[in-house]
Design a protein around this motif. Structure first.
Motif, PDB file in Angstrom:
ATOM      1  N   SER A 262     -46.116 -34.399 -25.486  1.00 50.93           N
ATOM      2  CA  SER A 262     -44.697 -34.475 -25.199  1.00 50.93           C
ATOM      3  C   SER A 262     -44.046 -33.207 -25.087  1.00 50.93           C
ATOM      4  O   SER A 262     -43.986 -32.515 -26.232  1.00 50.93           O
ATOM      5  N   ALA A 263     -43.243 -32.822 -24.146  1.00 52.40           N
ATOM      6  CA  ALA A 263     -42.651 -31.568 -24.088  1.00 52.40           C
ATOM      7  C   ALA A 263     -41.847 -31.591 -22.870  1.00 52.40           C
ATOM      8  O   ALA A 263     -42.032 -32.411 -22.061  1.00 52.40           O
TER       9      ALA A 263
ATOM     10  N   THR B 298     -41.491 -26.694 -25.787  1.00 52.22           N
ATOM     11  CA  THR B 298     -41.420 -27.550 -27.165  1.00 52.22           C
ATOM     12  C   THR B 298     -40.216 -27.380 -28.026  1.00 52.22           C
ATOM     13  O   THR B 298     -39.768 -26.131 -27.685  1.00 52.22           O
TER      14      THR B 298
ATOM     15  N   ARG C 185     -44.712 -24.822 -20.411  1.00 52.57           N
ATOM     16  CA  ARG C 185     -44.570 -25.981 -21.183  1.00 52.57           C
ATOM     17  C   ARG C 185     -43.491 -25.472 -22.491  1.00 52.57           C
ATOM     18  O   ARG C 185     -43.610 -24.506 -22.828  1.00 52.57           O
TER      19      ARG C 185
ATOM     20  N   ARG D 168     -39.031 -33.819 -18.358  1.00 56.34           N
ATOM     21  CA  ARG D 168     -39.480 -34.048 -19.801  1.00 56.34           C
ATOM     22  C   ARG D 168     -40.219 -35.048 -20.071  1.00 56.34           C
ATOM     23  O   ARG D 168     -39.905 -36.317 -19.403  1.00 56.34           O
TER      24      ARG D 168
END
Lengths: 115, 114
Positions: free
Chosen positions: A87-88, A38, A36, A111
């Motif tokens: 969210s990432a 960010t 993941r 995304r």
């Protein structure tokens, strides 16, 4: 083989919904990884498979996350009851055990935006 | 606690000159190091790697240097080209890859100006 593919490329979902992502690795690669990423950070390891066996999970992988690789080929990553913090960019990578097994080849990512 | 650190968030270089990107690590168990390049909206692309038994690896315009005593590695790009403009990530793995995962730094954004 054109490389690692991921589907979908973008996913927008509402908080509390479940989402599932798919990854197809390079065909001869027997290791498959999920990361993941960010904003402003490097990719962070989530989990990896060697063939169909899930060999390692990060503490980042909460119980809302589950990954499978049922036949040792493609893999799915499911997030249940999504939260805004999920969210990432979700990246998949693959490698071949043996020579240069540390050289992981990444897909374009999915995304995820949780609203 | 960050095990792989890229302390320069950005670097600007003139076309044709050398770009030097730096990376420090804290875990002495790391034995394999990699550099990845990432363009916007794409996944990271493998660039070059080095095993801890070496101190230099070269591939065309790209050379990676490893200083184990200082726990430091660097990526040299000579000559730099505008197409090299991207975010560069340093990554490390340990235990000969048997642990599976790579530990990444936060990246350095390289801008090569024509």
């Amino acid at each position: 083989d054109t490389g690692v593919s991921q589907d979908p490329r973008h996913k927008i979902t509402k908080r509390g919904q479940n989402v599932t992502f798919r990854c197809d690795p390079i065909s001869e690669h027997n290791r498959l990884y999920w990361y993941r990423q960010t904003l402003g950070q490097g990719p962070e390891f989530l989990t990896y498979f060697q063939n169909e066996a899930q060999l390692e999970k990060s503490r980042l992988l909460s119980d809302r996350f589950s990954a499978e690789r049922p036949k040792g080929s493609f893999s799915t990553l499911e997030i249940q009851r999504t939260e805004q913090g999920d969210s990432a960019m979700y990246l998949c990578a693959s490698s071949q055990v043996g020579a240069s097994e540390d050289e992981q080849y990444f897909g374009p990512g999915t995304r995820l935006t949780v609203t | 606690d960050q095990q792989v650190k890229q302390n320069s968030p950005s670097l600007s270089v003139q076309e044709g000159r050398i770009s030097i990107l730096n990376c420090d690590y804290t875990n002495s168990m790391f034995d394999y190091f990699l550099w990845y390049k990432k363009y916007p909206a794409e996944g990271p692309t493998f660039l070059i790697s080095i095993s801890s038994i070496k101190d230099k690896n070269e591939d065309g315009r790209f050379t990676v240097f490893l200083n184990k005593s200082a726990k430091h590695l660097s990526l040299h790009i000579v000559p730099s080209q505008p197409g090299d403009s991207a975010v560069y990530f340093c990554a490390a793995s340990g235990y000969g890859g048997s642990q599976g995962n790579l530990i990444f730094g936060k990246g350095t954004k390289l801008s090569v100006k024509p």
